[in-house]
Design an enzyme around this catalytic site. Structure first.
Site, PDB file in Angstrom:
ATOM      1  N   THR A 186      -1.467   0.212  -0.379  1.00  0.00           N
ATOM      2  CA  THR A 186      -3.082   0.716  -0.672  1.00  0.00           C
ATOM      3  C   THR A 186      -2.528   2.111   0.619  1.00  0.00           C
ATOM      4  OG1 THR A 186      -4.031  -1.046  -1.032  1.00  0.00           O
ATOM      5  CG2 THR A 186      -5.163   1.005   0.460  1.00  0.00           C
ATOM      6  N   TYR A 212       4.444 -11.837   0.741  1.00  0.00           N
ATOM      7  CA  TYR A 212       3.878 -10.714  -0.140  1.00  0.00           C
ATOM      8  C   TYR A 212       4.490 -10.717  -1.598  1.00  0.00           C
ATOM      9  CZ  TYR A 212       1.431  -6.207  -0.539  1.00  0.00           C
ATOM     10  OH  TYR A 212       0.898  -5.144  -1.954  1.00  0.00           O
ATOM     11  N   LYS A 252      -0.180 -13.377   0.782  1.00  0.00           N
ATOM     12  CA  LYS A 252      -0.543 -12.173   0.060  1.00  0.00           C
ATOM     13  C   LYS A 252       0.162 -12.771  -1.643  1.00  0.00           C
ATOM     14  CE  LYS A 252      -2.231  -8.039  -0.868  1.00  0.00           C
ATOM     15  NZ  LYS A 252      -2.037  -6.646  -0.847  1.00  0.00           N
TER      16      LYS A 252
END
Lengths: 313, 313, 313, 313
Positions: C49, C137, C165
């Site tokens: 993001t 991740y 994550k």
């Protein structure tokens, strides 16, 4: 019956239809003669281009019987028997055998994607129960699985497995299969996409299953002959013509079905057969049809003056 | 007949077989009663877990007739009619209707991957010709296509389309469909993978098509009930049990078929039905079978002392 | 420094920019305070993001230093160090450490897709050289590789690897990782997609890295708190609000970048920071911008009356 | 400087390394001379085969400077500048320009997969800021995106975009690009996979970026020359030799990195340079190394008697 290895241009015939449950008989007869008039080396019924997985079983059997009868041995007929139900594949092979077909063709079962060891078992067991020789059909975009070069190599040891049609468009894959199978001169290696026919036949591949040969059979035979003769300049010129046709006719509309829609629509506009497609697909509507017409005209093809969306038989 | 929306646990029944062409009738009967004894809310025949795409058509019809007769309306029966041949889907739906089934279930045709507009047309035309309500079945790993949330939304406007089973495992997709369809309270949204049943029912999804409920039906019903009651602690505990079962039984072997093989092998070891799988798949051989046995014992499940690879009926 | 396991809402901060080479400093400061005002539990810099892979290295270091200084330990700061160049990952981790960050986060190197054994080696060697704890991740849509549950399990044995994550949106994967790691209570499992935050935290996941918390941080914290408290009704209501926001703001435009564009455009319209995106992306032009504005108004959000495509700082 | 279109064999050079941060200078010098001794038509630095995305930036700049200096204009040098950070691409292009390189090569940014309109914008903006002509690089297995034929066509209108290297292995794609660009005779179309070099150059493609030319440069030049001369028999024979090498050396081990590992290991065994690979990859260990040695011997290649896993410089 089948001379091994199979060589040449083996068009995957579209299936002319009047509606979901009725063949376009007149169209079918005209189409077969149209294709044969181009001196092709075989005819492949009930492949992807033939919409086979969507056709009812009685219709599949009818196509095999009618076409084999009409062809009367002028060329070898290959019959697609790809199915998720083994017994349906065997039944269709039986019909093909009885009708005088030369071989059958099977892609992997296409709901569950098999692993490579499962593929080896599947194809060996299938081949052992077939009354006709079997061609493998590599079609990963539809079956979700590649027939690995090593798998093809293992399967080539089965006497009843006589070739592979590769529609992956992956030239490295194609050349790896060729290299692995170089010691099996009887095993035919055919390429699906017509856009690559010249590239592979020039270097020794056995031929192609070219969908565009429904429309222009002689063009593909000329291309094949030039490639076998090693006439590079002629191959380039004819392959260029194939690319022009491909760009003009196969990319109208979208989705996986565009190619078949384009071929069927062109055949209808050439007055050969209906462009009806079996559910769940639709033939092109007016707008796409007129675009195809304009492009055929640009290609120098005469079109019939039909306002109908399909051709009467 | 079908109370809308359908709620609860609807096990996708495996199909007990003696060989490629013969049902294991005794096993089938025991399996149906075993599942119903767990107070499930429905029964789903001829889905992916039922190996439906690989079963012969006569066998598919026989399964529907036999099971509907045995169930006698105790729970609604759903029948998978997924096929690439439309007329076969309609035929099977007719049998389902005549036998007293409550609804049918269809994934997209799975050889050619349709585009979204093609899906809308296909499902609407199918639903309009069906004698029973239709559930959509999202199964991209096998059909190569997602039923987009917007597509599901459009299709929910067809009165005869009453729900969607999602086996994508994509929770964002699932929640988007739920959100889009929030104004259609009669439209059922069921999740395929049992490993996520608690997560979605807790937050309002209507239920699940849990393959493990072939083995442990009451566990899944308890989990569903706890989720509906909002008993988070109990949901967590029971979901943990589901995860333990999943880790123990579904990952033996490899390939897409491992889940079905694990369930069938476990059922055979529990003395319920044969573990035969229709071609092109094979049931587990001795080594995997003994691993499954050890794991069932660790799970506290009694196994039968059969040295055979299948159970007699 | 880092309390294990990390729990709660850890927004992946967008990176406010004036142009390709200049941070929007005023916007950055306002954004940090805006997010912190929502009582979030951490802040994740330089993730997907944050457009991190597209930002120049000096800018990445500057973001870390500025934000850590501004945050002053109010919440733990996590820093994305994903890179194909190992030494750049280590350099950035050093800056993060010196600036007082609590942990770093790394997706697999993303040009060559590593195999699982390569992933185990890569992460162990990375973790052993890092001055801060490491979060894995999982981001297969961008890196082309899943961190398999078994790989995550093996890596959890490294003391310096403290969590994962997961942005795969695959709920079965997520639950399998949770199940495998149930005996490692210090290992944090956070979910990426905010559309599934409620589903997983209700059942024990540690939290979420919710991009929408750039816009509405308190909403996500309320949702997390309700989930931890087991207040199912409240979770459903707040998750519904998240779905409404997602449907309104994240699907304008197309391509992988739509989500970031939607968030940045909304932030600009809320008067918080510029919506400039680093090359190769573009912020929304006027048409999409006005659509976002209308949707923000429908959501009850006040927008600033700026005719500019970006906000001055 | 760059004669358009670029034609011939342009080997993608591996990057000889001593460790993660140190070039194998002696090996680099020997490798350059080894390749040039095969009469290749250019040299491509910092491509996929060069492990460029994993190399530190100072090392990338050093490779460019050293090799350009050593080559002294004997052949045009192409420099890979693919990166997710635009400014790093531009910096490297500047170094390439100053060092006397002839062109740069860029695959799409590879974390976020751009859409086609984003690709057009990206490449045009990049080309407009570059001091050297630009080659597009289609590499979907690593970048997740195809440069569509129509996109390549649009980009070919930019004067500073002078060619495309296609590593997709999709021969239909390749021929479509060729067909679309037939009116742009200055635009070079090069193929990546050496297993298809003969197939495309015979029919007019401009050349290949053949990784195996690190090992056997003259073989690929001979193959190219035979193809340009239309000597089909010789092309077949030499392509067969390439297939034999490919089967022997590139499939040891697994994962995307096997090809590079095989080439580097072979170079080390031939006494040319170290086989060290930059993290996150490892060179082959003893077992694979001995397998490669046996295969080199079978290929008639002399190997050095080094017990070390790398070669001293």
């Amino acid at each position: 019956m089948l001379i091994k290895p199979l060589r040449g241009v083996v068009p995957p015939m579209v299936t002319p239809l009047k509606d979901n449950e009725t063949l376009d008989i007149g169209g079918l007869e005209r189409l077969v003669e149209h294709i044969l008039s181009g001196h092709v080396h075989g005819l492949f019924l009930l492949g992807t281009t033939g919409e086979a997985p969507n056709l009812s079983y009685p219709m599949r059997h009818e196509v095999v019987k009618r076409v084999c009868k009409q062809v009367r041995g002028r060329v070898p007929v290959l019959v697609g028997i790809t199915d998720t139900v083994l017994i349906e594949s065997l039944d269709l092979a039986q019909t093909a055998y009885a009708a005088g077909a030369a071989a059958v063709v099977a892609a992997p079962p296409y709901y569950f994607a098999p692993g490579q060891p499962e593929l080896v078992e599947y194809y060996n067991r299938l081949a052992d129960r077939l009354p006709l020789p079997l061609f493998l059909y590599n079609m990963p975009s539809h079956t979700k699985v590649m027939i690995d070069p090593e798998t093809a190599y293992k399967l080539s040891e089965n006497e009843n497995i006589v070739g592979l049609k590769d529609s992956s468009a992956n030239i490295v894959y194609f050349n790896k299969v060729r290299h692995l199978l170089r010691a099996r001169p009887d095993f035919a290696l055919l390429i699906g996409p017509e856009e690559a026919l010249g590239n592979v036949v020039l270097m020794g591949a056995h031929g192609g299953v070219s969908g565009g040969a429904n429309l222009f059979p002689q063009l593909f035979v000329d291309l094949y002959d030039a490639a076998v003769a090693g006439d590079v300049a002629k191959v380039c010129k004819l392959q260029e013509r194939v690319m022009t046709i491909s760009a003009a006719l196969y990319g109208v509309g979208q989705h996986m079905s565009s190619f078949i829609k384009g071929v069927k629509c062109s055949l209808a506009l050439m007055g050969i057969c209906s462009d009806f497609m079996v559910e769940p697909f639709n033939h092109f509507r007016k707008e796409e049809r007129e675009l195809i017409r304009r492009r055929l005209i640009e290609l120098g093809v005469e079109t019939v003056d039909s306002g109908q969306s399909t051709v009467d038989s």
